[in-house]
Design a protein around this motif. Structure first.
Motif, short mmCIF file in Angstrom:
data_model
loop_
_atom_site.label_atom_id
_atom_site.label_comp_id
_atom_site.label_asym_id
_atom_site.label_seq_id
_atom_site.Cartn_x
_atom_site.Cartn_y
_atom_site.Cartn_z
N ILE A 93 -49.43 18.32 31.51
CA ILE A 93 -51.02 18.43 32.22
C ILE A 93 -51.76 19.74 32.10
O ILE A 93 -52.80 19.87 32.30
CB ILE A 93 -50.78 18.20 33.62
CG1 ILE A 93 -49.67 18.97 34.22
CG2 ILE A 93 -50.15 16.61 33.89
CD1 ILE A 93 -49.43 18.94 35.88
N ASN A 94 -51.16 20.70 31.65
CA ASN A 94 -51.79 22.11 31.51
C ASN A 94 -52.45 22.40 30.29
O ASN A 94 -53.05 23.05 29.92
CB ASN A 94 -50.79 23.17 31.63
CG ASN A 94 -50.56 23.46 33.23
OD1 ASN A 94 -51.47 23.36 34.11
ND2 ASN A 94 -49.21 23.64 33.60
N THR A 95 -52.05 21.45 29.40
CA THR A 95 -52.67 21.21 27.86
C THR A 95 -53.48 20.14 27.45
O THR A 95 -54.52 20.54 26.62
CB THR A 95 -51.34 21.84 26.90
OG1 THR A 95 -50.58 20.71 26.87
CG2 THR A 95 -50.73 23.07 27.20
N LEU A 117 -59.82 16.51 35.64
CA LEU A 117 -58.58 16.89 36.11
C LEU A 117 -57.94 18.18 35.54
O LEU A 117 -57.13 18.76 36.00
CB LEU A 117 -57.54 15.78 36.18
CG LEU A 117 -57.99 14.68 36.98
CD1 LEU A 117 -57.19 13.31 36.75
CD2 LEU A 117 -57.93 15.08 38.48
N SER A 118 -58.15 18.17 33.99
CA SER A 118 -57.32 19.03 33.11
C SER A 118 -58.09 20.56 33.52
O SER A 118 -59.02 20.82 33.73
CB SER A 118 -57.49 18.86 31.70
OG SER A 118 -57.30 17.57 31.64
N PRO A 119 -56.98 21.46 33.25
CA PRO A 119 -57.18 22.78 33.64
C PRO A 119 -58.14 23.47 32.58
O PRO A 119 -57.87 23.25 31.36
CB PRO A 119 -56.06 23.72 33.82
CG PRO A 119 -54.94 22.56 33.22
CD PRO A 119 -55.56 21.67 33.56
N PHE A 120 -59.28 23.95 33.06
CA PHE A 120 -60.10 24.84 31.96
C PHE A 120 -61.04 23.70 31.19
O PHE A 120 -62.31 24.13 31.12
CB PHE A 120 -59.48 25.61 31.00
CG PHE A 120 -58.47 26.63 31.60
CD1 PHE A 120 -59.09 27.58 32.35
CD2 PHE A 120 -57.19 26.75 31.69
CE1 PHE A 120 -58.59 29.02 32.78
CE2 PHE A 120 -56.48 27.74 32.19
CZ PHE A 120 -57.12 28.89 32.96
N PHE A 145 -51.46 24.37 36.61
CA PHE A 145 -50.71 23.60 37.48
C PHE A 145 -49.06 24.03 37.29
O PHE A 145 -48.54 24.42 36.35
CB PHE A 145 -50.73 21.98 37.14
CG PHE A 145 -52.08 21.58 37.24
CD1 PHE A 145 -52.89 21.74 38.50
CD2 PHE A 145 -52.69 20.95 36.14
CE1 PHE A 145 -53.99 21.29 38.64
CE2 PHE A 145 -53.91 20.59 36.14
CZ PHE A 145 -54.46 20.58 37.57
N ALA A 146 -48.32 24.34 38.58
CA ALA A 146 -46.99 24.59 38.63
C ALA A 146 -46.08 23.22 38.74
O ALA A 146 -45.14 23.36 37.99
CB ALA A 146 -46.64 25.72 39.70
N THR A 147 -46.68 22.25 39.24
CA THR A 147 -46.02 21.08 39.24
C THR A 147 -47.20 19.89 39.20
O THR A 147 -48.29 19.89 39.21
CB THR A 147 -45.42 21.03 40.74
OG1 THR A 147 -46.67 20.85 41.82
CG2 THR A 147 -44.62 22.04 41.01
N THR A 171 -45.76 16.43 32.47
CA THR A 171 -44.68 17.90 32.89
C THR A 171 -45.78 19.18 33.07
O THR A 171 -46.94 18.89 32.54
CB THR A 171 -43.89 18.21 31.78
OG1 THR A 171 -43.23 19.16 32.24
CG2 THR A 171 -44.41 18.28 30.38
N ALA A 172 -45.40 19.93 33.74
CA ALA A 172 -46.36 20.99 33.84
C ALA A 172 -45.75 22.43 32.88
O ALA A 172 -46.36 23.32 32.90
CB ALA A 172 -46.56 21.59 35.21
#
Lengths: 1317, 164
Positions: free
Chosen positions: A251-253, A314-317, A345-347, A383-384
């Motif tokens: 979810i971070n990428t 929702l996605s970071p950046f 996101f950590a989780t 996953t994060a």
């Protein structure tokens, strides 16, 4: 008295027995006190026991984590690079170097199970099917336990079951790729059991595995050496299973990928979606190969739908903007996408809830559709923390593709991040694993030179580290490839170094050649590696974009330069007399009017240039071209008075040439610059007002004049119409005008022959009806200066060579063999790749026999790539070229050429890549429309390999012609829209032949847009020295020459790239770190890669294909049928400006596991095997899925299914090698077969043996479970680049002493979660 | 005026039988309780020991988990003994306050299921004795509780251990 006594007695009855009562009370109190004490002690004891048991359970909970880490460390130990490993959910497999010839892969060495098993490590006989838990596992509670057993939780509304690993609700919400088939022992409450073996723990910490028991038996026995005993009793049991985080979507990428590719055809999609809707800066979701192109929708579509904007939110950046997912046109004014300020996101929980929104004391969901169910159901798919190593199969550092300046002050922020990702530090020394460039052109310093781009050797010779890295690559290619076997040195004994040099130079000269607007310490304006495009720089914009090919010993790269594929000697009259008796046929002759015999003539030399890397940015040669040996040439025994050695400096920016300025000047194309030697840039002009001028054709100055011509007139022999041309060898040396080192030497040997003497042509309108001349021939016929002057902007075809001239040339041969010599078979890349081009590679110019035909004036194949091909080329026929008939003139269908008989069609000067399309007349000519003539040696009928099978060639960019190219990286931008004369404007210069504007603010400068992976090397030749033309590195399963069906292993006969080790294994020597929008790559690892090995062990009945679907979601396939080369019925796919975009050649990817792309994966798993390298994706057919109604229908005889894919591709043979490999470039960098992050799910129980029971028997009716602990821990293996123990892998001193990175890996526990009510 | 008739003392006090019976009951109950009290005290002591020993094992286990892999063989000496007070707190050395003693034993990898040994696992056996003041707390007669912890290498492998 009695009564008194009695009465007294009655008055004090309590006094009797009071003592006993009192005593009893005291005793009772004492008893109560003591009982209380006992109860208290019992309670305390229970408490201490509970504490002890909890400590025991907690201690036991460390067992699975430590055991798995030990397994991972053991499995990932590469044995000094002699073995490799591949992970999958539940296991890691290792492979050596012993090849299995039937598959081309090394067999399984060991499998390290990451789940509790009676045998934690197995050998080659491992059978995954035997690992599936038995159907009756529920009746064997002391053998198996369900790690996914739910617990009942009192929810807010009603009690509900919560699952620790997989929530079956995911099936209801339609998470794509998730299936459960044939799970053993399912119940209504538990449809997704994950039964895992118990391993018993003894007091001394040893493991004990129970004997097999039968259903219903309450006693479990132990035997063997590790059986429990009275002295070493059972104290607990553990069960665990390890998930591979890279099998989930990060979810971070990830965000929501929207396909973008460099336009490669004249299709609607290429023009309107790719050229016009380019991704702008920060639009990562459209950068090919970027992790953000991996889509969340396959996992989340059931909740969030299809709108990409939802996922960007929702996605970071990642944010929506720029082209808005390919829906809006962009131009130079389109601002970069503004990144949001989300943190990582950590989780998964953080992903689901919006950090910024709090209502009623609770965080609000980040989307209305997100609920508690969402969180539970998606945990198994998201996953994060996924991260994969980016190391070679030899367990050594990969080489970064991004070239970086040697001097730190000339690095911008992007360069610094790239360097950080691929450097190790030994003490205070940086150890770069990227190739460096010696010098750049500093944009802030107008006195700065052109840097090392103009030297063929400086970047190698002046940087010892580059030499070490080259040697490092040599060393790796001499070792047998772990996991596969055999080595590249043996595979390419003659060409290994040439291939490596080509690769190094591809990066050096194709990437990061300009970084405008990106400040460095040295320059606020940035730098350019090649000479700058900025007009007004003191050195002038000469040679903008030019990069001299790198030479390493005898091998040579392609650079961004030109070679010479033809040299033509033009004899032209300079004086004449009327000769009524001279009967020479000429074009346009009408009536019996006289001709003019040339009494004197001169000669000049023209050369045809070839650039193997057409594309953007457009560029200009700035070269010294020295011709030696022409002084020996004579006609009729009379010297042509050509200089023995003459140097011409190509001295003008092609982009500024006043030629065909309305349709582009060809300086992005392959056969460019034919006219450039006739211009020069006058440095006497003010810097801000310099325009190219035509040269003084009376001067021999290398810059202002034209030195390749006769120094004086040659007296023509009288009374003869023909004469003997002596011929003879010449030598042409090419070097940068900014550097004296010779880059290339080309030799030609003109054979002697009899030629017609020049005459002076005169148009029939210069004669009256009786044939009497009314005017003298025009001056242009006898004056070279006048010819240049008259050519104006659009008429070079008509004036540079006139009908009365005589032309003989030597041109690149199309033959494969001539006498005893092996020739390049028309593959022009050979001419660019060799430092010395032998004379035998050239053949007599013109059509068959023309060179030696004394009646033919023209015997050449000069091809002018500066113009659209429908304009035709210089004279080659003395009559109207029938080939031009098919041109049909302009977009209105009119023949607009003023003097078509001065021009020859592309049919005449070109060739064909495909059989059946080379016809100059008849039905064949309709198969290859006017603009589609590929760039090959003239006369080639088909690009065939030495074995006679179809070879590898490239699709030209946009709608330019195909040919023998090297798939130049795309460095264009959306800075300008160009009119293509068809009434259509398209951005980026892809639909022009030579227009390009810089990106002054660096808005489109993004490393991952320029290159996604080493798959882009796929057009580099592999047979330059072994003389195997039309063979290039193979990074796809469907080369044109493949015969073997898709269902079978490809053979070496299909393509040399399939021979062992397969070419795609070279990919793993290189990587492209992802540094935007944040450091997704860390030193030698990258987050968000998806594991190709998605099969879950031992639960192979649970299918989690979601992540691989996410990777495939945005992949596009391009497939071009042969019919697209014709004009009808769709319009030519390489059509010029007037061809409508009616045909669609872009496809999506079918992911069906039965008939689609995943069939290739499933077959591998069904054979009990896994993928050992992500490069093996290049062996998987991507089954196209039509996305547009404009797609041509698939041939009925070849269903679009996996097993028939090769037959299907045979119908699309007009697809170039680079286009076939393009989808793999989008995929490969996002895939992995090795994970660095694992989540260990475990269940541990502290056990208490009942007193008096047999110590080596576990009796569940008597013995008891004291406590239980369920949870998971997330562990990561990582490398510290500053670890002083890490050696320098490129140190020449250790070349013969293999080393590996695996011992230097460390582990950390990122997260521990407890699963409890 | 007439003197009141005095109560005969024998009628108002405890009879011998009463006293005897009371004493018998008291003796019986107290005997029973005394017997229970002993086991209760022992039980309580066992509980205290269990608690303290678990705590000691946890403390030592956690402390050693902080060590690098290689320190397990250097910082921790096989057979090294530590002392603890009655609440399981670590003492610098053996003293009058010592109630518990713990001995560390570093043991090689357990044999993994499937009869395989791992180079990357070690067991730390923690033996805890409640005879901390004894000359040899781990003498054969003294009860000792054993706890085993499993350790793995989290750090990189130094080049010397790979024979490089």
């Amino acid at each position: 008295m009695h009564s008194k006594t009695f009465s007294r007695s009655k008055e004090h009855p309590q006094q009797q027995g009071a003592a006993i009562i009192l005593l009893l009370v005291i005793v009772a109190l004492i008893t109560i006190l003591l009982l209380s004490l006992i109860v208290l002690v019992d309670s305390e004891n229970r408490s201490s026991k509970a504490f002890e048991e909890s400590i025991a359970a907690r201690n036991l909970s460390d067992y699975p984590t430590n055991l798995v880490i030990a397994q991972i460390r053991e499995a990932t130990d590469s044995d000094l690079g002699n073995r490799t490993w591949a992970s999958q959910p539940g296991a890691i497999r290792t492979f050596g170097t012993q090849i299995d010839p039937s598959t081309g892969r090394a067999g399984l060495e060991k499998i390290y199970k990451l789940y509790s098993s009676p045998q934690m490590i197995e050998g080659a006989t491992f059978d995954p099917t035997s690992e599936i838990p038995p159907e009756n596992w529920t009746s064997l509670p002391d053998q198996f336990t369900d790690l996914n057993e739910p617990v009942l939780v009192e929810g807010l509304d009603s009690p509900e079951y919560v699952f620790p690993i997989i929530d079956p609700a995911a099936l209801d919400f339609g998470v794509e790729g998730f299936q459960v088939e044939g799970a053993p022992g399912t119940t209504e409450r538990q449809p997704v059991p994950m039964p895992t073996r118990w391993i018993y723990i003894l007091e001394d910490g040893n493991f004990a595995v129970p004997d097999e028991t039968t259903s219903g038996e309450t006693k479990t026995t132990f035997s063997g050496g590790s059986a429990p005993s009275l002295e070493n009793p059972i104290v607990g049991r553990i069960a665990f299973w390890t998930d591979d985080e890279s099998s989930k979507v990060n979810i971070n990428t990830a965000s929501e990928g929207v396909v973008w590719d460099m336009p490669r055809a004249n299709s609607h999609y290429d023009a309107y979606n790719f050229a016009d809707k380019q991704p702008v800066q920060n639009e990562f979701q459209r950068f090919p190969g970027h992790p953000a192109t991996t889509s969340l929708s396959p996992a989340l579509r059931g909740w969030l739908g299809d709108d990409p904007a939802t996922y960007y939110q929702l996605s970071p950046f990642v944010q929506n903007g720029g082209s808005f997912g390919g829906t809006q046109n962009v131009d130079q004014n389109t601002p970069p996408v503004e990144l949001d300020s989300d943190r990582l996101f950590a989780t998964i929980d953080e992903f689901a809830f919006d950090a910024g929104k709090i209502s009623s004391g609770n965080r609000e969901p980040s989307h209305p559709a997100i609920s508690d169910e969402f969180l539970k159901a998606t945990r198994f798919f998201l996953t994060a923390h996924s991260r994969a190593p980016d190391v070679t199969l030899f367990d050594t550092p990969k080489i970064n593709l991004w070239p970086i300046q040697k001097e730190p002050e000339h690095r911008n922020a992007i360069d610094r991040l790239q360097a950080f990702c691929s450097e190790m530090r030994s003490a205070d020394t940086r150890l770069p694993y990227y190739f460096q460039r010696s010098r750049v052109h500093d944009l802030s310093d107008s006195t700065a030179g052109h840097g090392s781009s103009q030297s063929p050797s400086e970047d190698y010779a002046a940087i010892p580290r580059n030499q070490e890295l080259f040697s490092y690559l040599q060393g790796l290619t001499e070792r047998d490839v772990p996991g596969f076997g055999q080595n590249f040195r043996s595979k390419y004994p003659d060409d290994r170094d040439q291939i490596l040099t080509q690769i190094v130079d591809y990066c050096r000269s194709g990437l990061n050649t300009m970084a405008y607007g990106l400040p460095t310490e040295a320059s606020a304006e940035g730098y350019v590696y090649s000479p700058p495009r900025t007009p007004g720089a003191q050195s002038g914009p000469l040679g903008e974009g030019q990069i001299i090919p790198l030479q390493i010993d005898d091998s040579r790269g392609f650079g961004r330069s030109i070679t010479i594929t033809e040299a033509a000697l033009v004899l032209h009259p300079v004086a004449h007399e009327e000769d009524p008796d001279l009967d020479i046929r000429y074009p346009g002759k009408q009536g019996n009017h006289p001709l003019y015999r040339a009494t004197e003539f001169k000669a000049f030399l023209m050369v045809e240039f070839f650039c193997a890397s057409p594309g953007l940015p457009s560029w200009s040669p700035y070269l010294n071209i020295t011709v030696k040996g022409m002084e020996k040439w004579s006609v009729a025994g009379r010297s042509l008075q050509l200089p023995a050695e003459s140097t011409l400096v190509t001295h003008s920016p092609i982009g500024e040439l006043p030629i065909l300025n309305r349709v582009g000047k060809g300086h992005s194309c392959a056969h460019m610059n034919l006219l450039q030697p006739f211009f020069f840039m006058d440095e006497d002009d003010p810097p801000n007002n310099r325009r190219p001028k035509t040269r003084d054709m009376e001067s021999f100055d290398p810059i202002r004049g034209y030195p390749w011509r006769s120094t004086g007139p040659v007296l023509a022999p009288t009374d003869v119409e023909t004469a003997e041309f002596s011929g003879g060898p010449i030598e042409i040396e090419i070097s940068s005008a900014a550097d004296s080192d010779v880059s290339q030497t080309i030799r030609m040997d003109f054979p002697a022959t009899t030629i017609p003497l020049p005459y002076v042509w005169s148009h029939f309108s210069n004669f009256d009806g009786s044939g009497k001349p009314t005017r003298d021939p025009e001056q242009v016929e006898t004056s070279l200066r006048e010819r240049i002057r008259r050519s104006g902007s659009n008429h070079w075809h008509e004036f540079l060579i006139r009908p009365g001239d005589t032309v003989r040339s030597m041109e690149a041969a199309s033959a494969m063999k001539e006498g005893g010599d092996s020739l390049p078979g028309g593959d022009l890349r050979f001419f660019a790749a060799r430092k010395e081009v032998p004379a035998s590679w050239f053949t007599k110019g013109g059509a068959e026999g023309e060179y030696d035909d004394e009646t033919r004036r023209f015997a050449h194949g000069l091809r002018n790539g500066d113009f659209w091909q429908y304009w035709g080329h210089f004279c080659s026929e003395e009559r109207r070229d029938s080939g031009l008939d098919a041109i049909n003139g302009d977009r209105h269908g009119n023949v607009r050429l003023r003097n078509p008989y001065f021009r020859s069609s592309s049919w005449k000067v070109g060739g064909s890549l495909l059989s059946g399309t080379s016809g100059y007349s008849g039905p064949e000519k309709k198969k290859l429309y006017r603009d589609a003539h590929p760039v090959v040696a003239r006369g080639l009928t088909e690009a065939l390999r030495r074995d006679g099978r179809p070879g590898d060639w490239d699709q030209g960019f946009g709608n330019t012609e195909d040919g023998a190219f090297i798939n130049k990286p795309d460095e264009s931008n959306a800075s300008k829209k160009y009119w293509n004369w068809g009434g259509n404007y398209h951005s980026g210069g892809y639909f022009r032949r030579g227009n390009f504007d810089i990106d002054p603010d660096g808005n489109n400068h993004a490393p991952n847009r320029q290159i996604a992976s080493a798959v882009q090397f796929g057009s580099l030749p592999t047979g330059i020295y072994s003389m195997r033309p039309w063979e290039t590195l193979l990074f796809c399963p469907n080369p044109a020459g493949r015969v073997t069906d898709a269902g079978s292993e490809p053979q070496a006969e299909d393509h040399i790239g399939f021979s062992f080790p397969r070419d795609h294994l070279l990919l793993d020597l290189f990587w492209m770190p992802v540094t935007q929008p944040y450091a997704i790559s860390e030193p030698f690892s990258t987050a968000g890669k998806v594991n190709m090995n998605y099969e879950i062990l031992p639960f192979s009945y649970i299918h989690r294909r979601t992540a691989i679907l996410s990777a495939l979601e945005s992949v596009s396939v391009i497939a071009i049928p042969e019919i697209a080369l014709a004009r009808h019925p769709y319009g030519c796919i390489k059509g010029g400006r007037d061809q409508a975009h009616r045909l669609e050649v872009r496809y999506g990817v079918s992911t069906d596991e039965e008939t689609g792309t995943l069939r290739g994966f499933e077959k591998r798993f069904a054979s009990g095997d896994v993928f050992r390298s992500p490069s093996e994706i290049c062996e998987i057919y991507l089954v196209p899925e039509p996305v547009e109604s404009r797609n041509p229908p698939a041939p009925a005889a070849t269903p679009r299914e996996y097993e028939s894919m090769q037959d299907w591709w045979n119908e699309f043979r007009a697809t170039g090698d680079n286009a076939r490999e393009m989808p793999y470039n989008q995929l490969y960098p996002r895939l992995t077969t090795q994970s660095n992050v694992y989540r260990i799910h475990y269940r541990v129980q502290a056990l208490t043996k009942a007193r008096g029971t047999q110590p080596d028997v576990w009796d569940r009716e008597l013995d008891s479970v004291a406590s239980e602990f369920r949870g998971s821990s997330l562990v990561e293996r990582y490398i510290d680049p500053n670890d002083p123990e890490i050696p320098d892998f490129a140190d020449p001193a250790t070349k013969d002493k293999p080393q590996s990175l695996s011992p230097h890996y460390r582990f950390r526990i990122i997260q521990k979660r407890r699963f409890a009510k | 005026m007439r003197d009141p008739i005095p109560n005969p003392p024998s009628r108002c006090g405890l009879t011998l039988i009463e006293v005897a019976l009371s004493l018998a009951i008291a003796a019986m109950v107290l005997t029973i309780l005394a017997g229970t009290l002993g086991s209760t005290v022992e039980f309580a002591a066992e509980g205290f020991d269990r608690f303290a020993m678990a705590r000691i094992s946890q403390t030592l286990s956690d402390e050693n988990r902080m060590l690098d892999w290689n320190q397990l063989g250097t910082e921790i000496q096989d057979g090294e003994i530590f002392f603890f007070d009655e609440r399981g707190r670590r003492l610098d050395s053996k003293s009058e306050e010592a109630v518990y003693a713990a001995r560390l034993r570093l043991v090689d990898s357990p044999v993994l299921p499937g009869s395989v040994e791992s180079d990357h696992l070690k067991r730390l056996m923690i033996e805890v004795s409640a005879r901390g003041r004894a000359e040899d707390p781990f003498a054969a007669l003294h009860p000792v509780r054993r706890f085993a912890s499993l350790y793995t290498r989290m750090e990189s492998v130094p080049s010397t251990s790979k024979g490089e």
